[in-house]
Write a protein that holds these residues in place. Structure first.
Motif, PDB file in Angstrom:
ATOM      1  N   VAL A   6       0.868  -1.158  -0.098  1.00  9.96           N
ATOM      2  CA  VAL A   6       0.178  -0.085  -0.076  1.00  9.96           C
ATOM      3  C   VAL A   6       0.689   1.162   0.230  1.00  9.96           C
ATOM      4  N   ARG A   7       0.530   2.322  -0.587  1.00  5.71           N
ATOM      5  CA  ARG A   7       0.967   3.435  -0.748  1.00  5.71           C
ATOM      6  C   ARG A   7       0.869   4.145   0.592  1.00  5.71           C
ATOM      7  N   VAL A   8       2.003   4.841   1.282  1.00 16.32           N
ATOM      8  CA  VAL A   8       1.791   5.224   2.603  1.00 16.32           C
ATOM      9  C   VAL A   8       1.844   6.852   2.212  1.00 16.32           C
ATOM     10  N   THR A   9       3.007   7.291   1.527  1.00 11.99           N
ATOM     11  CA  THR A   9       2.955   8.815   1.380  1.00 11.99           C
ATOM     12  C   THR A   9       3.801   8.937   0.094  1.00 11.99           C
ATOM     13  N   GLU A 106      16.148  10.277   8.267  1.00  6.90           N
ATOM     14  CA  GLU A 106      15.880  11.142   7.314  1.00  6.90           C
ATOM     15  C   GLU A 106      14.468  11.462   6.984  1.00  6.90           C
ATOM     16  N   TYR A 107      13.668  10.551   7.484  1.00  5.32           N
ATOM     17  CA  TYR A 107      12.393  10.607   7.285  1.00  5.32           C
ATOM     18  C   TYR A 107      11.352  10.888   8.407  1.00  5.32           C
ATOM     19  N   THR A 108      11.821  11.163   9.479  1.00  2.09           N
ATOM     20  CA  THR A 108      11.294  11.480  10.652  1.00  2.09           C
ATOM     21  C   THR A 108      10.425  13.108  10.698  1.00  2.09           C
ATOM     22  N   GLY A 109       9.631  13.442  11.161  1.00  3.95           N
ATOM     23  CA  GLY A 109       8.745  14.548  11.207  1.00  3.95           C
ATOM     24  C   GLY A 109       8.184  14.807  10.150  1.00  3.95           C
ATOM     25  N   ARG A 110       7.780  13.815   9.173  1.00  6.21           N
ATOM     26  CA  ARG A 110       7.018  14.116   7.757  1.00  6.21           C
ATOM     27  C   ARG A 110       5.660  13.242   8.083  1.00  6.21           C
ATOM     28  N   GLY A 111       5.192  12.777   9.169  1.00  7.64           N
ATOM     29  CA  GLY A 111       3.913  12.087   9.313  1.00  7.64           C
ATOM     30  C   GLY A 111       4.083  10.693   8.781  1.00  7.64           C
ATOM     31  N   LEU A 112       5.188  10.272   8.357  1.00 11.74           N
ATOM     32  CA  LEU A 112       5.366   8.903   7.748  1.00 11.74           C
ATOM     33  C   LEU A 112       4.833   7.801   8.760  1.00 11.74           C
ATOM     34  N   ALA A 113       5.508   8.093   9.888  1.00 11.65           N
ATOM     35  CA  ALA A 113       5.188   6.859  10.966  1.00 11.65           C
ATOM     36  C   ALA A 113       3.683   7.037  11.383  1.00 11.65           C
ATOM     37  N   THR A 114       3.131   8.178  11.666  1.00  6.26           N
ATOM     38  CA  THR A 114       1.725   8.224  12.013  1.00  6.26           C
ATOM     39  C   THR A 114       0.707   7.657  11.082  1.00  6.26           C
ATOM     40  N   THR A 115       1.167   7.989   9.739  1.00  8.85           N
ATOM     41  CA  THR A 115       0.182   7.235   8.570  1.00  8.85           C
ATOM     42  C   THR A 115       0.529   5.673   8.561  1.00  8.85           C
ATOM     43  N   ALA A 116       1.598   5.399   8.604  1.00 11.63           N
ATOM     44  CA  ALA A 116       1.979   3.878   8.563  1.00 11.63           C
ATOM     45  C   ALA A 116       1.320   3.088   9.582  1.00 11.63           C
ATOM     46  N   VAL A 117       1.260   3.654  10.960  1.00  8.89           N
ATOM     47  CA  VAL A 117       0.698   3.101  12.064  1.00  8.89           C
ATOM     48  C   VAL A 117      -0.710   3.226  11.970  1.00  8.89           C
ATOM     49  N   GLU A 118      -1.434   4.107  11.321  1.00  9.49           N
ATOM     50  CA  GLU A 118      -2.741   4.133  11.072  1.00  9.49           C
ATOM     51  C   GLU A 118      -3.186   2.964  10.124  1.00  9.49           C
ATOM     52  N   LEU A 119      -2.293   2.588   8.870  1.00 13.79           N
ATOM     53  CA  LEU A 119      -2.572   1.905   8.065  1.00 13.79           C
ATOM     54  C   LEU A 119      -2.299   0.396   8.607  1.00 13.79           C
TER      55      LEU A 119
END
Length: 186
Positions: A6-9, A106-119
């Motif tokens: 799935v696409r995360v961001t 390098e990818y922190t602070g972009r909402g990546l973790a939150t979106t991935a956890v939700e998925l």
């Protein structure tokens, strides 16, 4: 269990772990060694090698075949930039799992973790039929606590000396997200 990518961001996809991820994981863990050290257990030197990761991935895939875990990686154009793991999957009346995750520095602070956890929570509830996801963070890991809060987790308490992290037993805050109120199959 077959789980689609799935696409995360943006260009970042979350997909199931495969044996061929051993070498890219070794590079990712080496690149993020200092970033992850305060939040993870002590690691032997071979953990950071392709051979060490090949053995680890093989173990994870075995747990997955047994229905006890689900391991996913986050990849940006083939480069691994994080991972999500549902461990200790228990079915029956409990229908629960433990969530672990990390994101490349390098990818922190972009909402990546939150979106991935939700998925991952959506996947746990809809595809795996789980009722609840639990996660723990070290008391001082405010960034991870924010991620969990944004992803709908509620704090359920503190566990003293819960995990051996970075060379010592550490206190952790416990969180949970109840996914649904579906009745377990009989």
């Amino acid at each position: 269990m077959i789980v689609p990518a799935v696409r995360v961001t943006g260009e970042i996809q979350m997909r199931p772990l495969v044996q061929a991820d051993a070498e890219p994981l070794a590079r990712a863990y080496t690149r993020n060694r200092a970033h992850l050290r305060p939040w993870e257990p002590e690691r032997p030197e071979d953990f950071f090698t392709p051979a060490g990761q090949a053995a680890r991935v093989g173990g994870r895939l075995g747990e997955q075949r047994e229905g006890r875990a689900l391991s996913l990686v986050l990849a940006d154009a083939g480069r691994i930039v994080g991972a999500m793991t549902l461990a200790n999957i228990v079915m029956g009346p409990f229908r629960s799992t433990d969530l672990g995750y990390w994101i490349d520095a390098e990818y922190t602070g972009r909402g990546l973790a939150t979106t991935a956890v939700e998925l991952v929570c959506e996947l746990a509830g809809e595809r795996l039929g789980l009722h609840r996801v639990q996660a723990s963070t070290l008391v001082g890991n405010l960034a991870s606590q924010r991620v969990l809060g944004k992803a709908g987790f509620a704090s359920i308490g503190m566990a003293p000396d819960y995990l051996h992290i970075d060379g010592a037993w550490r206190d952790c805050l416990l969180f949970q997200r109840v996914l649904n109120d579906h009745r377990p199959p009989l």
